[in-house]
Scaffold this active site. Structure first.
Site, PDB file in Angstrom:
ATOM      1  N   GLY A   1       7.987  95.989 -10.658  1.00 43.64           N
ATOM      2  CA  GLY A   1       9.016  94.847  -9.996  1.00 43.64           C
ATOM      3  C   GLY A   1      10.119  94.572 -10.897  1.00 43.64           C
ATOM      4  O   GLY A   1      10.524  95.428 -11.761  1.00 43.64           O
ATOM      5  N   ARG A   2      10.728  93.252 -10.464  1.00 45.46           N
ATOM      6  CA  ARG A   2      11.882  92.750 -11.345  1.00 45.46           C
ATOM      7  C   ARG A   2      11.659  92.843 -12.595  1.00 45.46           C
ATOM      8  O   ARG A   2      12.262  93.287 -13.842  1.00 45.46           O
ATOM      9  CB  ARG A   2      12.542  91.551 -10.786  1.00 45.46           C
ATOM     10  CG  ARG A   2      12.771  91.539  -9.503  1.00 45.46           C
ATOM     11  CD  ARG A   2      13.081  90.070  -9.219  1.00 45.46           C
ATOM     12  NE  ARG A   2      13.346  89.791  -7.603  1.00 45.46           N
ATOM     13  CZ  ARG A   2      12.412  89.697  -6.853  1.00 45.46           C
ATOM     14  NH1 ARG A   2      11.141  89.394  -7.317  1.00 45.46           N
ATOM     15  NH2 ARG A   2      12.504  89.626  -5.579  1.00 45.46           N
TER      16      ARG A   2
ATOM     17  N   VAL B   1       7.176  82.262 -10.147  1.00 45.11           N
ATOM     18  CA  VAL B   1       7.391  83.439  -9.382  1.00 45.11           C
ATOM     19  C   VAL B   1       6.302  83.765  -8.739  1.00 45.11           C
ATOM     20  O   VAL B   1       6.112  84.309  -7.589  1.00 45.11           O
ATOM     21  CB  VAL B   1       8.135  84.653 -10.101  1.00 45.11           C
ATOM     22  CG1 VAL B   1       7.149  85.108 -11.134  1.00 45.11           C
ATOM     23  CG2 VAL B   1       8.501  85.709  -9.230  1.00 45.11           C
ATOM     24  N   GLY B   2       5.012  83.679  -9.597  1.00 46.76           N
ATOM     25  CA  GLY B   2       3.592  83.941  -9.249  1.00 46.76           C
ATOM     26  C   GLY B   2       3.095  82.926  -8.072  1.00 46.76           C
ATOM     27  O   GLY B   2       3.503  81.760  -8.339  1.00 46.76           O
TER      28      GLY B   2
ATOM     29  N   HIS C   1       1.142  80.876 -22.061  1.00 44.64           N
ATOM     30  CA  HIS C   1       1.586  81.073 -20.954  1.00 44.64           C
ATOM     31  C   HIS C   1       3.071  80.623 -21.135  1.00 44.64           C
ATOM     32  O   HIS C   1       3.716  79.586 -20.381  1.00 44.64           O
ATOM     33  CB  HIS C   1       0.919  80.581 -19.923  1.00 44.64           C
ATOM     34  CG  HIS C   1       1.359  81.183 -18.482  1.00 44.64           C
ATOM     35  ND1 HIS C   1       0.584  81.093 -17.451  1.00 44.64           N
ATOM     36  CD2 HIS C   1       2.600  81.518 -18.066  1.00 44.64           C
ATOM     37  CE1 HIS C   1       1.130  81.892 -16.577  1.00 44.64           C
ATOM     38  NE2 HIS C   1       2.467  82.065 -16.833  1.00 44.64           N
TER      39      HIS C   1
ATOM     40  N   ILE D   1       1.796  89.913 -19.803  1.00 46.13           N
ATOM     41  CA  ILE D   1       2.522  88.799 -19.328  1.00 46.13           C
ATOM     42  C   ILE D   1       2.563  88.261 -17.996  1.00 46.13           C
ATOM     43  O   ILE D   1       3.232  87.597 -17.427  1.00 46.13           O
ATOM     44  CB  ILE D   1       4.026  88.937 -19.694  1.00 46.13           C
ATOM     45  CG1 ILE D   1       4.465  90.350 -19.112  1.00 46.13           C
ATOM     46  CG2 ILE D   1       4.244  88.852 -21.264  1.00 46.13           C
ATOM     47  CD1 ILE D   1       5.493  90.283 -18.200  1.00 46.13           C
TER      48      ILE D   1
ATOM     49  N   GLY E   1       5.973  82.742 -20.759  1.00 46.96           N
ATOM     50  CA  GLY E   1       6.956  83.843 -20.511  1.00 46.96           C
ATOM     51  C   GLY E   1       8.379  83.237 -20.015  1.00 46.96           C
ATOM     52  O   GLY E   1       9.296  83.790 -20.678  1.00 46.96           O
TER      53      GLY E   1
HETATM   54  C1  DGY Z   1       5.583  82.463 -13.153  1.00 49.72           C
HETATM   55  O1  DGY Z   1       6.674  82.020 -12.628  1.00 49.72           O
HETATM   56  O2  DGY Z   1       4.805  83.021 -12.406  1.00 49.72           O
HETATM   57  C2  DGY Z   1       5.464  82.852 -14.571  1.00 49.72           C
HETATM   58  O3  DGY Z   1       4.015  82.749 -14.761  1.00 49.72           O
HETATM   59  C3  DGY Z   1       5.888  81.556 -15.189  1.00 49.72           C
HETATM   60  O4  DGY Z   1       5.854  81.602 -16.681  1.00 49.72           O
END
Ligand code: DGY
Length: 319
Positions: free
Chosen positions: A155-156, A76-77, A285, A235, A287
């Site tokens: 955000g989400r 997502v980032g 990392h 996170i 998450g």
């Molecule tokens: C992302 O998708 O940006 C998260 O950091 C992955 O865990």
């Protein structure tokens, strides 16, 4: 002519098989990050890039890629991608929101609880044979229920952290560029200024994106404002926190503890002072690291790329 798709790392599930029927796929064959020089060479003839959050997609790389139409990241980032350069060059960029929201919020809670209740120290206590008898004062931690959580970035993922906080009867504060009416009406979250959030929160959870505004946002001044009993959970991205300032705050007792899924540098070396601190739980990392979520991310990244090559709208386009 068939599209030339570069995949920088084997994703889980069947995503690559799906890409295969939409172009000629070249995938980095090793179980580690792609060498940047190899990526540069492959990009010269690529029309599509399927990448990971660990790949640096900067302007130089993009300029060397004459035919690139789309970048799809399995994350997502997107702080690893020069989005301005993509906009200027007309390169579409897709990412993977939604599918990782629950897992990442769960990990925020895992770290919040683990750091508060000193789980890492407690496990070591048992493994080291220190558990001789029940002790009324051993390994006392912080409360979670009926305390105040401060969520930075609503955000989400921030909203999902907030939803879970309601189950702990917590007061929920948040800091965000813009008001989030849904978080306020559904979760009772109250928007405050950053300083007020730092002053009042027992648990501070960092959920915002890494941008020029948030880089280094948690510095010595920020830690100095916090309660001496504060717990900080990150996170999001490591460089939102100034690592030296965090280490100093944890060592001096300026704050009580921290739980980190992300670090700066990342990966953090095993002999880094932060890793040795008993009041800092560091994980690599993870998450979004559940089987279901990672496969969903891999598939969504494939969907984005396939749609863009077909000239259709991408399910999750950011540029
Ligand atoms: C992302 O998708 O940006 C998260 O950091 C992955 O865990």
């Amino acid at each position: 002519m068939r599209d030339r798709i570069i995949v920088t790392r084997q994703p889980p599930g069947r995503a690559v098989e799906r890409l295969d029927s939409h172009g000629d796929v070249w995938m980095w064959p090793h179980d580690r990050e792609i060498d940047h020089s190899v990526l540069e060479e492959k990009m010269r003839s690529a029309t599509a890039l399927y990448c990971m959050l660990t790949d640096r997609i900067d302007r130089d790389l993009l300029e060397s890629a004459g035919d690139l139409k789309v970048i799809s990241t399995m994350a997502v980032g997107v702080d690893n991608i020069d989005l301005d350069a993509c906009r200027e060059m007309g390169i579409a960029v897709g990412h993977t929101p939604e599918v990782l929201t629950d897992s990442t919020a769960d990990m925020a809670w895992t770290l919040l609880m683990a750091a508060s209740r000193r789980i890492e120290e407690a496990v070591a206590y048992v493994k080291n044979g220190q558990w001789g008898r029940w002790e009324p004062g051993a390994l006392l931690g912080l409360d979670v229920a009926r305390t105040t959580i401060g969520i930075v970035g609503m955000g989400r993922i921030g909203q999902t952290v907030a939803r879970r906080a309601r189950g702990f009867d917590m007061e929920i504060l948040y800091f965000s560029r813009s008001p989030q009416p849904h978080a306020e009406s559904e979760h009772g979250a109250v928007r405050v200024e950053f300083d007020e959030l730092l002053d009042r929160s027992d648990h501070v959870v960092i959920c915002c994106a890494l941008t020029d505004d948030t880089r280094g946002m948690f510095d010595a001044d920020a830690f100095a404002r916090m309660k001496r009993t504060a717990n900080v959970v990150n996170i999001a991205r490591g460089s939102i926190v100034n690592t030296d300032a965090l280490r100093d705050a944890l060592t001096s007792g300026q704050i009580r503890c921290a739980g980190l899924d992300v670090t700066d540098p990342e990966p953090v070396p095993a002999d880094h002072p932060l890793v040795a601190l008993p009041n800092c739980t560091v994980i690599p990392h993870l998450g979004s690291a559940t089987e279901r979520t990672r496969i969903a991310m891999a598939d969504l990244a494939a969907d984005n790329l396939i749609a863009a090559l077909a000239g259709a709208s991408m399910p999750a386009r950011i540029v």
